[in-house]
Design a protein around this motif. Sequence first.
Motif, PDB file in Angstrom:
ATOM      1  N   SER A  76       2.270   4.256  15.465  1.00 37.85           N
ATOM      2  CA  SER A  76       3.183   5.143  14.391  1.00 37.85           C
ATOM      3  C   SER A  76       3.640   4.089  13.454  1.00 37.85           C
ATOM      4  CB  SER A  76       3.812   6.168  14.738  1.00 37.85           C
ATOM      5  OG  SER A  76       4.932   5.560  15.415  1.00 37.85           O
ATOM      6  N   ALA A  79       1.003   2.285  11.451  1.00 35.24           N
ATOM      7  CA  ALA A  79       0.134   3.049  10.342  1.00 35.24           C
ATOM      8  C   ALA A  79       1.188   3.292   9.206  1.00 35.24           C
ATOM      9  CB  ALA A  79      -0.001   4.390  10.952  1.00 35.24           C
ATOM     10  N   ALA A  80       2.406   3.328   9.551  1.00 42.65           N
ATOM     11  CA  ALA A  80       3.440   3.574   8.298  1.00 42.65           C
ATOM     12  C   ALA A  80       3.524   2.326   7.416  1.00 42.65           C
ATOM     13  CB  ALA A  80       4.638   3.712   8.868  1.00 42.65           C
ATOM     14  N   LEU A  82       0.966   0.085   7.282  1.00 48.46           N
ATOM     15  CA  LEU A  82      -0.295  -0.067   6.692  1.00 48.46           C
ATOM     16  C   LEU A  82      -0.665   0.961   5.369  1.00 48.46           C
ATOM     17  CD1 LEU A  82      -2.720  -0.724   9.383  1.00 48.46           C
ATOM     18  CD2 LEU A  82      -1.853  -2.412   8.010  1.00 48.46           C
ATOM     19  N   ARG A  83       0.132   2.040   5.490  1.00 50.70           N
ATOM     20  CA  ARG A  83       0.105   3.157   4.265  1.00 50.70           C
ATOM     21  C   ARG A  83       0.673   2.331   3.059  1.00 50.70           C
ATOM     22  NH1 ARG A  83       1.101   6.893   8.336  1.00 50.70           N
ATOM     23  NH2 ARG A  83       3.115   6.876   8.031  1.00 50.70           N
ATOM     24  N   LEU A  84       1.870   1.680   3.376  1.00 51.18           N
ATOM     25  CA  LEU A  84       2.507   0.876   2.099  1.00 51.18           C
ATOM     26  C   LEU A  84       1.868  -0.283   1.958  1.00 51.18           C
ATOM     27  CD1 LEU A  84       6.023   2.051   3.033  1.00 51.18           C
ATOM     28  CD2 LEU A  84       4.709   3.149   1.385  1.00 51.18           C
ATOM     29  N   SER A  85       1.028  -0.872   2.492  1.00 50.98           N
ATOM     30  CA  SER A  85       0.348  -2.372   2.269  1.00 50.98           C
ATOM     31  C   SER A  85      -0.586  -2.292   1.118  1.00 50.98           C
ATOM     32  CB  SER A  85      -0.296  -2.824   3.449  1.00 50.98           C
ATOM     33  OG  SER A  85       0.722  -3.029   4.524  1.00 50.98           O
ATOM     34  N   TYR A 106      -7.502  -2.587   9.016  1.00 49.82           N
ATOM     35  CA  TYR A 106      -7.224  -2.466   7.628  1.00 49.82           C
ATOM     36  C   TYR A 106      -8.156  -1.676   6.691  1.00 49.82           C
ATOM     37  CZ  TYR A 106      -4.633  -7.037   8.644  1.00 49.82           C
ATOM     38  OH  TYR A 106      -3.754  -7.951   9.240  1.00 49.82           O
ATOM     39  N   ALA A 109      -7.433   1.632   6.827  1.00 51.06           N
ATOM     40  CA  ALA A 109      -6.356   2.069   5.936  1.00 51.06           C
ATOM     41  C   ALA A 109      -6.437   2.292   4.472  1.00 51.06           C
ATOM     42  CB  ALA A 109      -5.117   1.093   6.302  1.00 51.06           C
ATOM     43  N   LYS A 164     -12.053   1.970   1.964  1.00 55.35           N
ATOM     44  CA  LYS A 164     -11.801   3.229   2.914  1.00 55.35           C
ATOM     45  C   LYS A 164     -13.289   3.737   2.790  1.00 55.35           C
ATOM     46  CE  LYS A 164      -9.526   6.736   4.575  1.00 55.35           C
ATOM     47  NZ  LYS A 164      -9.499   6.594   6.061  1.00 55.35           N
TER      48      LYS A 164
END
Length: 174
Positions: A76, A79-80, A82-85, A106, A109, A164
């Motif tokens: 988790s 994931a957090a 990577l969401r902001l990367s 990568y 995400a 994606k």
Amino acid sequence: LIARLINKKVITFVGTMGRYNNPSVLVRAAKIVNSRVSNPDDYIFVIAGTGMTYEGVKSEALGINNIILPGWLNASQMAAVLRLSSIGIIPCTETRDVFSNKAFTYLSAGLPLISSVEGELKGLIQSKQLGYNFSPENEEELATLIINLAGNQPLLSIMASNAKQLFDEEFDAN
């Protein structure tokens, strides 16, 4: 950690640090980026994980305020981050023809890649416009690619969308 990443250009490595994936090249590239951009505080370099080269990477990163070494992240937390990367880095230390597991992480995400891996992954990055390739251990080239990609929001968005889409169409187990 998460609060520092909001509204920044976040360049991320997640994984085991060892003989083949040594993010010390990213530390050296971060120093170059910081010397070339007008506002280094806009860039955050997250180098997450542990392994046999962790202490060396940590030592190299001392005093560089925009490098974060959070250690190992659980699913988790990863994931957090990577969401902001903005960009995922695959820093292979030598010319190897492998399809790195980091690429799947990568791509899932929706992150553009900057990779030093050869073979099928290198070809996909080029043909599907997923990011850039750099020569192993070449921090100058890596820094230039980071600046060029992170500084071009339209291109970054296109490559993120391509990443994606490729993951969803070709690699998602569902």
